[in-house]
Write an enzyme that holds these catalytic residues in place. Structure first.
Site, PDB file in Angstrom:
ATOM      1  N   GLN A  58     -43.347  -8.027  60.798  1.00  0.00           N
ATOM      2  CA  GLN A  58     -44.568  -7.748  60.025  1.00  0.00           C
ATOM      3  C   GLN A  58     -44.230  -7.009  58.723  1.00  0.00           C
ATOM      4  O   GLN A  58     -44.789  -7.310  57.663  1.00  0.00           O
ATOM      5  CB  GLN A  58     -45.524  -6.908  60.896  1.00  0.00           C
ATOM      6  CG  GLN A  58     -46.926  -6.816  60.356  1.00  0.00           C
ATOM      7  CD  GLN A  58     -47.667  -8.161  60.451  1.00  0.00           C
ATOM      8  OE1 GLN A  58     -47.234  -9.074  61.148  1.00  0.00           O
ATOM      9  NE2 GLN A  58     -48.747  -8.282  59.714  1.00  0.00           N
ATOM     10  N   ILE A  59     -43.296  -6.058  58.802  1.00  0.00           N
ATOM     11  CA  ILE A  59     -42.942  -5.279  57.603  1.00  0.00           C
ATOM     12  C   ILE A  59     -42.307  -6.188  56.541  1.00  0.00           C
ATOM     13  O   ILE A  59     -42.504  -6.015  55.341  1.00  0.00           O
ATOM     14  CB  ILE A  59     -42.006  -4.103  57.987  1.00  0.00           C
ATOM     15  CG1 ILE A  59     -42.789  -3.054  58.788  1.00  0.00           C
ATOM     16  CG2 ILE A  59     -41.365  -3.457  56.748  1.00  0.00           C
ATOM     17  CD1 ILE A  59     -41.960  -1.943  59.385  1.00  0.00           C
ATOM     18  N   GLU A  92     -31.857  -9.418  84.438  1.00  0.00           N
ATOM     19  CA  GLU A  92     -31.420  -8.338  85.348  1.00  0.00           C
ATOM     20  C   GLU A  92     -32.613  -7.586  85.932  1.00  0.00           C
ATOM     21  O   GLU A  92     -32.599  -6.353  86.057  1.00  0.00           O
ATOM     22  CB  GLU A  92     -30.407  -7.417  84.665  1.00  0.00           C
ATOM     23  CG  GLU A  92     -29.136  -8.200  84.367  1.00  0.00           C
ATOM     24  CD  GLU A  92     -27.938  -7.356  84.061  1.00  0.00           C
ATOM     25  OE1 GLU A  92     -27.792  -6.284  84.659  1.00  0.00           O
ATOM     26  OE2 GLU A  92     -27.135  -7.798  83.219  1.00  0.00           O
ATOM     27  N   THR A  96     -25.358 -16.268  82.601  1.00  0.00           N
ATOM     28  CA  THR A  96     -24.787 -15.927  81.295  1.00  0.00           C
ATOM     29  C   THR A  96     -23.278 -16.172  81.324  1.00  0.00           C
ATOM     30  O   THR A  96     -22.596 -15.714  82.254  1.00  0.00           O
ATOM     31  CB  THR A  96     -25.074 -14.437  80.959  1.00  0.00           C
ATOM     32  OG1 THR A  96     -26.488 -14.258  80.941  1.00  0.00           O
ATOM     33  CG2 THR A  96     -24.475 -14.036  79.622  1.00  0.00           C
TER      34      THR A  96
HETATM   35  C1  LIG Z   1     -30.961 -15.990  79.131  1.00  0.00           C
HETATM   36  C2  LIG Z   1     -30.885 -15.629  80.576  1.00  0.00           C
HETATM   37  C3  LIG Z   1     -29.699 -15.124  81.084  1.00  0.00           C
HETATM   38  C4  LIG Z   1     -29.593 -14.805  82.440  1.00  0.00           C
HETATM   39  N1  LIG Z   1     -28.391 -14.389  82.969  1.00  0.00           N
HETATM   40  C5  LIG Z   1     -28.254 -14.281  84.316  1.00  0.00           C
HETATM   41  C6  LIG Z   1     -26.968 -14.043  84.894  1.00  0.00           C
HETATM   42  O1  LIG Z   1     -25.976 -13.888  84.207  1.00  0.00           O
HETATM   43  N2  LIG Z   1     -26.867 -14.001  86.253  1.00  0.00           N
HETATM   44  C7  LIG Z   1     -27.956 -14.163  87.079  1.00  0.00           C
HETATM   45  O2  LIG Z   1     -27.787 -14.132  88.297  1.00  0.00           O
HETATM   46  N3  LIG Z   1     -29.199 -14.375  86.551  1.00  0.00           N
HETATM   47  C8  LIG Z   1     -29.368 -14.441  85.197  1.00  0.00           C
HETATM   48  N4  LIG Z   1     -30.605 -14.693  84.652  1.00  0.00           N
HETATM   49  C9  LIG Z   1     -31.758 -14.789  85.536  1.00  0.00           C
HETATM   50  C10 LIG Z   1     -32.766 -13.643  85.370  1.00  0.00           C
HETATM   51  O3  LIG Z   1     -32.237 -12.454  85.883  1.00  0.00           O
HETATM   52  C11 LIG Z   1     -34.081 -14.075  86.025  1.00  0.00           C
HETATM   53  O4  LIG Z   1     -34.635 -15.071  85.179  1.00  0.00           O
HETATM   54  C12 LIG Z   1     -35.052 -12.936  86.217  1.00  0.00           C
HETATM   55  O5  LIG Z   1     -34.573 -12.046  87.194  1.00  0.00           O
HETATM   56  C13 LIG Z   1     -36.444 -13.411  86.611  1.00  0.00           C
HETATM   57  O6  LIG Z   1     -36.396 -14.378  87.601  1.00  0.00           O
HETATM   58  P1  LIG Z   1     -37.243 -15.750  87.418  1.00  0.00           P
HETATM   59  O7  LIG Z   1     -36.881 -16.278  86.085  1.00  0.00           O
HETATM   60  O8  LIG Z   1     -37.000 -16.613  88.577  1.00  0.00           O
HETATM   61  O9  LIG Z   1     -38.737 -15.282  87.365  1.00  0.00           O
HETATM   62  P2  LIG Z   1     -39.733 -15.076  88.620  1.00  0.00           P
HETATM   63  O10 LIG Z   1     -39.081 -14.215  89.633  1.00  0.00           O
HETATM   64  O11 LIG Z   1     -40.236 -16.392  89.045  1.00  0.00           O
HETATM   65  O12 LIG Z   1     -40.910 -14.249  87.947  1.00  0.00           O
HETATM   66  C14 LIG Z   1     -41.966 -14.859  87.213  1.00  0.00           C
HETATM   67  C15 LIG Z   1     -42.966 -13.757  86.842  1.00  0.00           C
HETATM   68  O13 LIG Z   1     -43.506 -13.163  88.028  1.00  0.00           O
HETATM   69  C16 LIG Z   1     -43.289 -11.763  88.002  1.00  0.00           C
HETATM   70  N5  LIG Z   1     -43.045 -11.268  89.368  1.00  0.00           N
HETATM   71  C17 LIG Z   1     -42.221 -11.783  90.318  1.00  0.00           C
HETATM   72  N6  LIG Z   1     -42.253 -11.038  91.422  1.00  0.00           N
HETATM   73  C18 LIG Z   1     -43.106 -10.023  91.184  1.00  0.00           C
HETATM   74  C19 LIG Z   1     -43.577  -8.911  91.956  1.00  0.00           C
HETATM   75  N7  LIG Z   1     -43.137  -8.677  93.189  1.00  0.00           N
HETATM   76  N8  LIG Z   1     -44.477  -8.075  91.393  1.00  0.00           N
HETATM   77  C20 LIG Z   1     -44.919  -8.289  90.119  1.00  0.00           C
HETATM   78  N9  LIG Z   1     -44.516  -9.318  89.346  1.00  0.00           N
HETATM   79  C21 LIG Z   1     -43.626 -10.171  89.879  1.00  0.00           C
HETATM   80  C22 LIG Z   1     -42.068 -11.566  87.128  1.00  0.00           C
HETATM   81  O14 LIG Z   1     -41.997 -10.240  86.614  1.00  0.00           O
HETATM   82  C23 LIG Z   1     -42.314 -12.611  86.050  1.00  0.00           C
HETATM   83  O15 LIG Z   1     -43.206 -12.112  85.091  1.00  0.00           O
HETATM   84  C24 LIG Z   1     -30.734 -14.968  83.285  1.00  0.00           C
HETATM   85  C25 LIG Z   1     -31.933 -15.455  82.759  1.00  0.00           C
HETATM   86  C26 LIG Z   1     -32.013 -15.805  81.436  1.00  0.00           C
HETATM   87  C27 LIG Z   1     -33.302 -16.372  80.910  1.00  0.00           C
END
Ligand SMILES: Cc1cc2nc3c(=O)[nH]c(=O)nc-3n(C[C@H](O)[C@H](O)[C@H](O)COP(=O)(O)OP(=O)(O)OC[C@H]3O[C@@H](n4cnc5c(N)ncnc54)[C@H](O)[C@@H]3O)c2cc1C
Length: 382
Positions: free
Chosen positions: A337-338, A364, A158
């Protein structure tokens, strides 16, 4: 128990509300449509100390508590969730770790300029292969004389496309797992070897840039190290605990906008010769939204109060983030929906609220990870 806010807390909430209503809300739809970083608004937020609310005044901050931060961030996010995200990152993910782990010199050099809004900070933890499991990060920083040489790519950051400063998590010692992770604070503008990569096309918070940060033999001075080598993982966990109070506040703000606009619409839209607010199906949606939003706000304020009073707040912050984002996602779907067909169209902000709400369940730490944190705390008897 006292549910009254202090005079200072009421003052900052009212000031944030006035500013959000008059300066942010009227521009939110346009910023969203143009995917435009709200540079002028961010500058004004800096002047109001809203980018560094809990930073002591000697370092240019507002010198206020976390409850005040929550109250202000709710108001800003209610007007524009993208601006809320930028404000949240600067306060919780940039200022906090520099404040908590930096030396006086680091605070003067890296923190002071980021409090004014002229320059802002970001937080680089996530990488392509390290999301929910940040211990898998691969970006390295190797000492070379008086410098650190950084190689790697951060993803989804971000404000990564507009920030002047960053706190990033790096591996300073390979083979030690999470114990080899350290935090660096960087002046991006004077870092040769750093460049902004792809800026993501997203579903929501479109006025908040989300970018890759690329480090190729990027050189920063040795004073970039925050705290000691190997402490980065622990620092990151604590930083994210506070950050989640920020995400919960963003979610409550979006939810408040949804409720206010759905209520207003329901009281004026007529079908079958009556306002739709006279239909029980609509009334129940509004009642659920209002009750769940109050519960979410109270959870968020409790987490902030615990932090202010130096009590453990990891579980409370995870609960607030998870609950506030889940109920706001639900509320925004019901809000659309509303409003019926109008809810689906850009003439009303409701569809934006629905797109903006979703990210609060993801960043986060996803809400699946929040449930892990909460249950781990429960099992340990905390
Ligand atoms: C718009 C946006 C802004 C962001 N800003 C920042 C930022 O400023 N700084 C930064 O460092 N990051 C940032 N992020 C990253 C964000 O924090 C991560 O996308 C998030 O933590 C999830 O990681 P991932 O996308 O790799 O998903 P993954 O870790 O690959 O997860 C995929 C799915 O698997 C599930 N999952 C994974 N592990 C487990 C487990 N052990 N048990 C159960 N379910 C699990 C997750 O819940 C999710 O549903 C941002 C992301 C977006 C989209």
């Amino acid at each position: 128990m006292d549910f009254e806010l202090t005079e200072e807390q009421q003052m900052i909430r009212d000031m944030a509300r006035r500013f959000a209503e008059s300066e942010i809300k009227p521009r939110a739809a346009e910023l969203d449509a143009k995917h435009e970083h709200p540079a002028e608004i961010v500058k004004q937020l800096g002047e109001l100390k809203m980018l560094s609310i809990t930073v002591p005044e000697e370092y240019g901050g507002g010198g206020m508590d976390n409850v005040s931060y929550v109250l202000a961030l709710i108001e800003v996010s209610k007007a524009c969730a993208s601006t809320g995200a930028i404000m949240s990152v600067n306060n919780s993910l940039y200022c906090y770790p520099v404040m908590a782990y930096g030396t006086h010199e680091q605070k003067m050099k890296y923190l002071y300029p980021s409090t004014s809004g002229e320059k802002i900070g970001c937080y680089g933890l996530t990488e392509a292969g390290a999301g929910s499991d940040p211990s898998a990060l691969r970006t390295t920083a190797i000492r070379d004389g008086n410098e650190w040489v950084i190689n790697g790519e951060k993803k989804f950051i971000t404000s990564g496309n507009v920030a002047s400063y960053a706190v990033i998590a790096v591996l300073t010692e390979k083979g030690k797992g999470y114990k080899g992770i350290s935090s660096l604070v960087i002046d991006l503008e004077s870092t040769p070897g750093f460049k902004v990569g792809k800026v993501e096309e997203k579903m929501g918070i479109l006025a908040s840039g989300t970018a890759e940060m690329i480090f190729e033999d990027a050189r920063v001075p040795s004073d970039a190290l925050l705290g000691k080598e190997g402490e980065g993982f622990r620092q990151m966990l604590t930083t994210l605990d506070g950050g989640r109070i920020g995400i919960a506040s963003q979610a409550v703000g979006i939810g408040r906008a949804v409720l206010e606009e759905a209520l207003e619409y329901a009281k004026t839209r007529e079908q079958f010769g009556e306002t739709i607010s006279s239909f029980q199906a609509i009334q129940w949606k509004l009642a659920d939204m209002a009750t769940e939003l109050d519960a979410a706000e109270l959870l968020t304020l409790r987490a902030a109060w615990l932090e202010d009073n130096n009590k453990p707040y990891e579980k409370a912050a995870a609960m607030a983030k998870m609950y506030a984002s889940d109920i706001t996602m639900r509320a925004s779907i019901e809000g659309v929906q509303i409003l019926g067909g109008y809810g689906y169209c850009k003439e009303y902000p409701m569809e934006r609220h629905m797109r903006d709400a979703k990210i609060c369940q993801i960043y986060e730490g996803t809400n699946e990870i929040m449930r892990l944190i909460i249950s781990r705390n429960l099992i340990k008897g905390r």
